[in-house]
Scaffold this motif. Sequence first.
Motif, PDB file in Angstrom:
ATOM      1  N   MET A   1      27.282  72.020  11.701  1.00  0.00           N
ATOM      2  CA  MET A   1      28.365  71.801  10.755  1.00  0.00           C
ATOM      3  C   MET A   1      29.218  70.599  11.187  1.00  0.00           C
ATOM      4  SD  MET A   1      30.966  74.514   9.097  1.00  0.00           S
ATOM      5  CE  MET A   1      32.249  74.795  10.285  1.00  0.00           C
ATOM      6  N   ILE A   2      29.497  69.764  10.214  1.00  0.00           N
ATOM      7  CA  ILE A   2      30.324  68.593  10.496  1.00  0.00           C
ATOM      8  C   ILE A   2      31.663  68.788   9.789  1.00  0.00           C
ATOM      9  CG2 ILE A   2      30.525  66.095  10.262  1.00  0.00           C
ATOM     10  CD1 ILE A   2      27.442  66.039   9.957  1.00  0.00           C
ATOM     11  N   GLU A   3      32.738  68.594  10.531  1.00  0.00           N
ATOM     12  CA  GLU A   3      34.066  68.736   9.928  1.00  0.00           C
ATOM     13  C   GLU A   3      34.913  67.509  10.191  1.00  0.00           C
ATOM     14  OE1 GLU A   3      35.099  72.764  11.506  1.00  0.00           O
ATOM     15  OE2 GLU A   3      36.133  72.878   9.566  1.00  0.00           O
ATOM     16  N   LEU A   4      35.454  66.939   9.129  1.00  0.00           N
ATOM     17  CA  LEU A   4      36.365  65.808   9.269  1.00  0.00           C
ATOM     18  C   LEU A   4      37.735  66.292   8.843  1.00  0.00           C
ATOM     19  CD1 LEU A   4      33.509  64.618   7.835  1.00  0.00           C
ATOM     20  CD2 LEU A   4      34.685  62.502   8.407  1.00  0.00           C
ATOM     21  N   SER A   5      38.744  65.911   9.636  1.00  0.00           N
ATOM     22  CA  SER A   5      40.086  66.244   9.153  1.00  0.00           C
ATOM     23  C   SER A   5      41.065  65.124   9.460  1.00  0.00           C
ATOM     24  CB  SER A   5      40.538  67.598   9.712  1.00  0.00           C
ATOM     25  OG  SER A   5      41.222  67.435  10.903  1.00  0.00           O
ATOM     26  N   GLY A   6      41.729  64.696   8.417  1.00  0.00           N
ATOM     27  CA  GLY A   6      42.748  63.643   8.525  1.00  0.00           C
ATOM     28  C   GLY A   6      42.237  62.331   9.075  1.00  0.00           C
ATOM     29  N   VAL A   7      41.008  61.945   8.705  1.00  0.00           N
ATOM     30  CA  VAL A   7      40.444  60.715   9.272  1.00  0.00           C
ATOM     31  C   VAL A   7      41.032  59.479   8.581  1.00  0.00           C
ATOM     32  CG1 VAL A   7      38.330  59.379   9.589  1.00  0.00           C
ATOM     33  CG2 VAL A   7      38.313  61.855   9.960  1.00  0.00           C
ATOM     34  N   HIS A   8      41.619  58.615   9.373  1.00  0.00           N
ATOM     35  CA  HIS A   8      42.182  57.352   8.895  1.00  0.00           C
ATOM     36  C   HIS A   8      41.423  56.198   9.520  1.00  0.00           C
ATOM     37  CE1 HIS A   8      45.570  59.924   7.851  1.00  0.00           C
ATOM     38  NE2 HIS A   8      46.078  58.939   7.143  1.00  0.00           N
ATOM     39  N   LYS A   9      41.177  55.150   8.722  1.00  0.00           N
ATOM     40  CA  LYS A   9      40.616  53.914   9.284  1.00  0.00           C
ATOM     41  C   LYS A   9      41.092  52.730   8.455  1.00  0.00           C
ATOM     42  CE  LYS A   9      38.368  51.102  11.743  1.00  0.00           C
ATOM     43  NZ  LYS A   9      38.625  50.919  13.193  1.00  0.00           N
ATOM     44  N   ALA A  10      41.659  51.742   9.134  1.00  0.00           N
ATOM     45  CA  ALA A  10      42.066  50.507   8.453  1.00  0.00           C
ATOM     46  C   ALA A  10      41.432  49.321   9.164  1.00  0.00           C
ATOM     47  CB  ALA A  10      43.589  50.372   8.472  1.00  0.00           C
ATOM     48  N   PHE A  11      41.045  48.311   8.395  1.00  0.00           N
ATOM     49  CA  PHE A  11      40.616  47.036   8.982  1.00  0.00           C
ATOM     50  C   PHE A  11      41.730  46.049   8.686  1.00  0.00           C
ATOM     51  CE2 PHE A  11      36.612  49.203   8.005  1.00  0.00           C
ATOM     52  CZ  PHE A  11      35.980  49.128   9.236  1.00  0.00           C
ATOM     53  N   GLY A  12      42.570  45.755   9.671  1.00  0.00           N
ATOM     54  CA  GLY A  12      43.738  44.914   9.417  1.00  0.00           C
ATOM     55  C   GLY A  12      44.608  45.588   8.369  1.00  0.00           C
ATOM     56  N   ALA A  13      44.915  44.846   7.293  1.00  0.00           N
ATOM     57  CA  ALA A  13      45.788  45.398   6.258  1.00  0.00           C
ATOM     58  C   ALA A  13      45.010  46.255   5.259  1.00  0.00           C
ATOM     59  CB  ALA A  13      46.494  44.257   5.520  1.00  0.00           C
ATOM     60  N   ASN A  14      43.686  46.240   5.374  1.00  0.00           N
ATOM     61  CA  ASN A  14      42.844  46.951   4.414  1.00  0.00           C
ATOM     62  C   ASN A  14      42.698  48.424   4.832  1.00  0.00           C
ATOM     63  OD1 ASN A  14      40.900  47.777   2.631  1.00  0.00           O
ATOM     64  ND2 ASN A  14      39.289  46.422   3.401  1.00  0.00           N
ATOM     65  N   LYS A  15      43.535  49.288   4.218  1.00  0.00           N
ATOM     66  CA  LYS A  15      43.483  50.714   4.565  1.00  0.00           C
ATOM     67  C   LYS A  15      42.321  51.364   3.824  1.00  0.00           C
ATOM     68  CE  LYS A  15      48.357  51.518   5.615  1.00  0.00           C
ATOM     69  NZ  LYS A  15      49.207  50.635   4.776  1.00  0.00           N
TER      70      LYS A  15
ATOM     71  N   THR B   1      40.340  63.849  13.303  1.00  0.00           N
ATOM     72  CA  THR B   1      39.302  64.391  14.176  1.00  0.00           C
ATOM     73  C   THR B   1      38.011  64.594  13.395  1.00  0.00           C
ATOM     74  OG1 THR B   1      40.013  66.623  13.702  1.00  0.00           O
ATOM     75  CG2 THR B   1      40.905  65.627  15.692  1.00  0.00           C
ATOM     76  N   ILE B   2      36.907  64.396  14.094  1.00  0.00           N
ATOM     77  CA  ILE B   2      35.581  64.644  13.525  1.00  0.00           C
ATOM     78  C   ILE B   2      34.849  65.526  14.527  1.00  0.00           C
ATOM     79  CG2 ILE B   2      33.460  63.616  12.667  1.00  0.00           C
ATOM     80  CD1 ILE B   2      34.990  60.988  12.317  1.00  0.00           C
ATOM     81  N   THR B   3      34.386  66.674  14.070  1.00  0.00           N
ATOM     82  CA  THR B   3      33.674  67.556  14.996  1.00  0.00           C
ATOM     83  C   THR B   3      32.272  67.860  14.474  1.00  0.00           C
ATOM     84  OG1 THR B   3      34.486  69.557  13.926  1.00  0.00           O
ATOM     85  CG2 THR B   3      35.804  68.712  15.746  1.00  0.00           C
ATOM     86  N   LEU B   4      31.376  68.066  15.433  1.00  0.00           N
ATOM     87  CA  LEU B   4      30.024  68.521  15.102  1.00  0.00           C
ATOM     88  C   LEU B   4      29.841  69.851  15.817  1.00  0.00           C
ATOM     89  CD1 LEU B   4      27.101  68.104  14.048  1.00  0.00           C
ATOM     90  CD2 LEU B   4      26.620  66.954  16.204  1.00  0.00           C
ATOM     91  N   ASP B   5      29.574  70.902  15.076  1.00  0.00           N
ATOM     92  CA  ASP B   5      29.452  72.247  15.632  1.00  0.00           C
ATOM     93  C   ASP B   5      30.658  72.611  16.494  1.00  0.00           C
ATOM     94  OD1 ASP B   5      27.031  72.305  14.387  1.00  0.00           O
ATOM     95  OD2 ASP B   5      25.889  71.774  16.181  1.00  0.00           O
TER      96      ASP B   5
END
Lengths: 258, 248
Positions: B1-15, B57-61
Amino acid sequence: MTALLAALGRLVLAALASVGRVALFALDAIGHMLRPPFYAREFGHAVMQIGWFSLPVVAMTAIFTGGALALQIYAGGSRFNAGAVVPQIVAIGMARELGPVLGGLMVAARVSSSIAAEIGTMKVTEQIDALVTLSTNPMKYLTVPRLLAATLTVPVLVAAGDSIGIMGGWLVGVTRLDFNSASYLKNTVDFLEFWDVGSGLVKGAVFGFIVALMGCYHGMNSARGAQGVGAATKAAVVSSSVLILAANYLLTEVFFSA
Amino acid sequence: MIELSGVHKAFGANKVLQGVDLTIPRGESMVIIGGSGTGKSVLLKCILGLVQPDSGTITLDGTDVSRHDRDAFLARFGMLFQGAALFDSLKVWENVAFRLMRGALKRPRAEARAIAVEKLRRVGLGPQVADLFPGELSGGMQKRVGLARAIAADPQIIFFDEPTTGLDPIMSGVINDLIHEIVTEMGATAMTITHDMSSVRAIATRVAMLHGGVVRWTGPVAEMDATPDPYVQQFIHGRAEGPIPSVR
Ligand SMILES: Nc1ncnc2c1ncn2[C@@H]1O[C@H](COP(=O)(O)OP(=O)(O)O)[C@@H](O)[C@H]1O
Ligand SMILES: [Mg+2]
């Protein structure tokens, strides 16, 4: 005025930061060199690409340089009746300076550009990411074989260049400057000391390392798109050439300053 | 099982990602839809650790992906990249068998080649392509070689980034069937990015729509058509009018 100073400060900081990044990259690469796995096939391929296929261009550079050197030394030496020193000065000039430096610069032009373009293209087409997902470390698979191959083969290229350059001087000496063939060669061999040649080979190893390091570093850090790869290639050639000349001065100081 | 929660990623000003929450249960076939440039590829790369998220956070199992042993973690995954990302210095079969010729899964060369030819057959490519170089193939063929490479080592979790883009309808059908088969027969967990609604219906058990850096809607594929979410409705019906601007 403050704006100017601030701009200058930023420039210096940026330069220092990139020196730091290159140094970290080099340490990382050396760390990977010492730990398995070792990709023998990639290494063999790199030896051919970097060493064998650079031989023609290094040979051409050396033979013309040796010939021109003989003419100039004869012309200069004749001004104080020292035209006879041609064999000795050609030999020492080739072995200590021109063999390694010109060989290094030709390899920089030929090899660091192609390494940067190849790795840069791999980076922008996600091939580096693909390597990672296939459980293969790009440093080990791409950088280590090229670094090792360049460090080991450039000294061999320098040795070949030295010999060919000395031959170029001998050809011009015998055909254009009326030197006796046998005594030209005897003077060369008697005069050269081991360290004249050895120091040039050590320089060659350092220059080879620089060439591959700059090619890999700029390729791995290529920006996106064709423009990114173009910029990476240019940066690899310029930085490796300048670093070779700077390293040559430093090594000459270390080896030969009294 | 893969769970993502609240994942943020920006490249410079590009959110790009602004708080992605998503769960992919084991054995499910999750399809990610969303306009181009919404960060679908970036999302997959975050899970694989190819892109570092800024937060979340990203979790696997249940274990954070950054705390797994890296080699063992990656050995469980197969990934088809959007641009195929084949190694152009290697032949087609060497690309497919890449993982089988080095590292923990190393097999004799002949055996690796045989597996590669078999995987190529499953993506609709004959044995004659095995000895070509990627540069000699069309874009659609490269895509299928990439797919064969992704499934070569029978991974438990497979990511497909636009597997049918650039393929003719018949080939798309072949690939959709293949993905469906991998999930149902091998029990793999799949995450597929696609713009092709017929693919979505063919392979998805669950669908998630990414828009504005977050998951707008997620649910079983059977509920997709009935959802009142105007973004999902606009997307699945391909309407120019709606809440998703056509100039982005
Ligand atoms: N390595 C990167 N560096 C800078 N920007 C990136 C990078 N990768 C993706 N982006 C940007 O992130 C956004 C989302 O990209 P992507 O995930 O490829 O979109 P898509 O949903 O079509 O797959 C785009 O605006 C893209 O330009
Ligand atoms: Mg994408």
